[in-house]
Design a protein around this motif. Sequence first.
Motif, short mmCIF file in Angstrom:
data_model
loop_
_atom_site.label_atom_id
_atom_site.label_comp_id
_atom_site.label_asym_id
_atom_site.label_seq_id
_atom_site.Cartn_x
_atom_site.Cartn_y
_atom_site.Cartn_z
N GLY A 23 61.76 46.25 71.58
CA GLY A 23 62.70 45.18 71.90
C GLY A 23 62.34 44.37 73.11
O GLY A 23 63.08 43.45 73.49
N ALA A 24 61.20 44.67 73.74
CA ALA A 24 60.78 43.89 74.90
C ALA A 24 60.14 42.58 74.45
O ALA A 24 59.47 42.52 73.42
CB ALA A 24 59.79 44.69 75.74
N VAL A 25 60.35 41.54 75.23
CA VAL A 25 59.76 40.23 74.94
C VAL A 25 58.35 40.19 75.49
O VAL A 25 58.11 40.56 76.65
CB VAL A 25 60.62 39.10 75.54
N ARG A 26 57.41 39.74 74.68
CA ARG A 26 56.01 39.71 75.07
C ARG A 26 55.41 38.31 74.86
O ARG A 26 55.94 37.51 74.10
CB ARG A 26 55.20 40.71 74.22
N ASP A 27 54.30 38.08 75.53
CA ASP A 27 53.49 36.88 75.30
C ASP A 27 54.30 35.58 75.38
O ASP A 27 54.21 34.71 74.51
CB ASP A 27 52.79 36.96 73.94
N VAL A 28 55.10 35.46 76.42
CA VAL A 28 55.89 34.24 76.60
C VAL A 28 54.96 33.09 76.99
O VAL A 28 54.18 33.19 77.94
CB VAL A 28 56.96 34.44 77.69
N THR A 29 55.04 32.01 76.22
CA THR A 29 54.15 30.87 76.44
C THR A 29 54.94 29.56 76.42
O THR A 29 55.78 29.36 75.54
CB THR A 29 53.07 30.79 75.34
N ILE A 30 54.67 28.70 77.37
CA ILE A 30 55.25 27.36 77.36
C ILE A 30 54.34 26.50 76.49
O ILE A 30 53.25 26.11 76.89
CB ILE A 30 55.35 26.78 78.78
N VAL A 31 54.78 26.22 75.27
CA VAL A 31 53.95 25.48 74.32
C VAL A 31 53.97 23.99 74.62
O VAL A 31 52.96 23.29 74.51
CB VAL A 31 54.42 25.73 72.88
N ALA A 32 55.13 23.48 75.00
CA ALA A 32 55.26 22.05 75.28
C ALA A 32 56.37 21.85 76.29
O ALA A 32 57.34 22.62 76.33
CB ALA A 32 55.58 21.28 74.00
N ARG A 33 56.22 20.84 77.11
CA ARG A 33 57.26 20.55 78.09
C ARG A 33 57.21 19.09 78.50
O ARG A 33 56.20 18.41 78.31
CB ARG A 33 57.11 21.42 79.34
N HIS A 34 58.30 18.63 79.07
CA HIS A 34 58.38 17.29 79.64
C HIS A 34 59.18 17.38 80.92
O HIS A 34 60.17 18.11 81.00
CB HIS A 34 59.07 16.32 78.66
N GLY A 35 58.76 16.64 81.93
CA GLY A 35 59.50 16.65 83.19
C GLY A 35 58.97 17.70 84.15
O GLY A 35 57.81 18.11 84.07
N GLU A 36 59.82 18.13 85.04
CA GLU A 36 59.41 19.04 86.10
C GLU A 36 58.93 20.38 85.55
O GLU A 36 59.57 20.98 84.68
CB GLU A 36 60.57 19.27 87.06
N ALA A 37 57.82 20.86 86.09
CA ALA A 37 57.28 22.14 85.65
C ALA A 37 58.25 23.28 85.95
O ALA A 37 58.32 24.27 85.21
CB ALA A 37 55.94 22.40 86.35
N ALA A 38 59.04 23.13 87.01
CA ALA A 38 59.99 24.18 87.39
C ALA A 38 61.03 24.41 86.29
O ALA A 38 61.54 25.52 86.13
CB ALA A 38 60.68 23.81 88.70
N PHE A 39 61.36 23.36 85.55
CA PHE A 39 62.33 23.50 84.46
C PHE A 39 61.78 24.46 83.40
O PHE A 39 62.45 25.41 82.99
CB PHE A 39 62.62 22.13 83.84
N ALA A 40 60.55 24.21 82.97
CA ALA A 40 59.93 25.05 81.95
C ALA A 40 59.71 26.47 82.46
O ALA A 40 59.91 27.45 81.74
CB ALA A 40 58.61 24.44 81.49
N ASP A 41 59.32 26.59 83.72
CA ASP A 41 59.09 27.93 84.30
C ASP A 41 60.38 28.74 84.33
O ASP A 41 60.39 29.94 84.03
CB ASP A 41 58.52 27.79 85.71
N THR A 42 61.47 28.09 84.70
CA THR A 42 62.76 28.77 84.76
C THR A 42 63.21 29.21 83.37
O THR A 42 63.70 30.33 83.17
CB THR A 42 63.84 27.85 85.38
N ALA A 43 63.01 28.33 82.39
CA ALA A 43 63.39 28.66 81.01
C ALA A 43 62.55 29.83 80.49
O ALA A 43 63.07 30.76 79.86
CB ALA A 43 63.21 27.44 80.12
N ALA A 44 61.25 29.79 80.75
CA ALA A 44 60.36 30.85 80.27
C ALA A 44 60.70 32.19 80.91
O ALA A 44 60.66 33.24 80.25
CB ALA A 44 58.91 30.47 80.56
N ALA A 45 61.06 32.17 82.19
CA ALA A 45 61.40 33.41 82.88
C ALA A 45 62.64 34.06 82.27
O ALA A 45 62.72 35.29 82.15
CB ALA A 45 61.62 33.13 84.37
#
Length: 240
Positions: free
Chosen positions: A80-102
């Motif tokens: 049940g652990a989440v693995r291999d989290v990858t930001i495939v596409a994003r727009h705008g501030e990198a911090a937004f995508a990083d926060t979502a991925a975390a």
Amino acid sequence: MTPTTVALSEASPAKLFEIIALQGRQAPPAVSEALSKRGDCHKQPVRRPQIVVYPDLRAFDNTSIAPAWAGIQYGIDANGAVRDVTIVARHGEAAFADTAAASVAESRFLSGSPRTACYAVFSASARATPARPRPELKAYKRPGDTCEVTREALNIPEAKMYPPAYAARKVPGWAILRFDVAPWGAVGNIEVLASQPSDAFGAAARNLVANARPNPPASGYRGCLVPVIYAIPDAVEGDS
């Protein structure tokens, strides 16, 4: 800019994520289905979440008419652990995508068969920003223009495709176009002279005018000027 058409089966994951992020609930179900087919995340029985961690993205809301978004892909192991989290596409501030991925990485699922290519899409709220005032058409007239024709004679389609990214965010806009009409009625030399609040409105208006079917003039028209106005809730075409 000439639009191109690509089958969903051939579209990149980044493009599919972009469509979902920009159109939200208005995105065609086929787009989500195309993403799902890239893995086995939706294979029955579907893995049930045990802990869902939602990111705090409030700091990114209402900061832009083209707000940040992110498309995240991940896998789930047997425990049940989440693995291999990858930001495939994003727009705008990198911090937004990083926060979502975390937040995705911290979520947990009930035990079961491993899954791959699961996905999540996050979007910030747009800032409602009206388009700048539309200039008068006479400001764009050029020497030698011979187009003195009514909107009805141009037979411009009534229905307009509202730029999806802005329709979902309820952002109005406009575009001013210039074009010629051949004696046999073909529209050519289309120019987007101005558009607000982004080029997306000019591109949408260009496609609209390209589909116009003017009544064939005896000697053609040169330098026709047309304003195309996009308003919420309805797209209304105006004259100047």
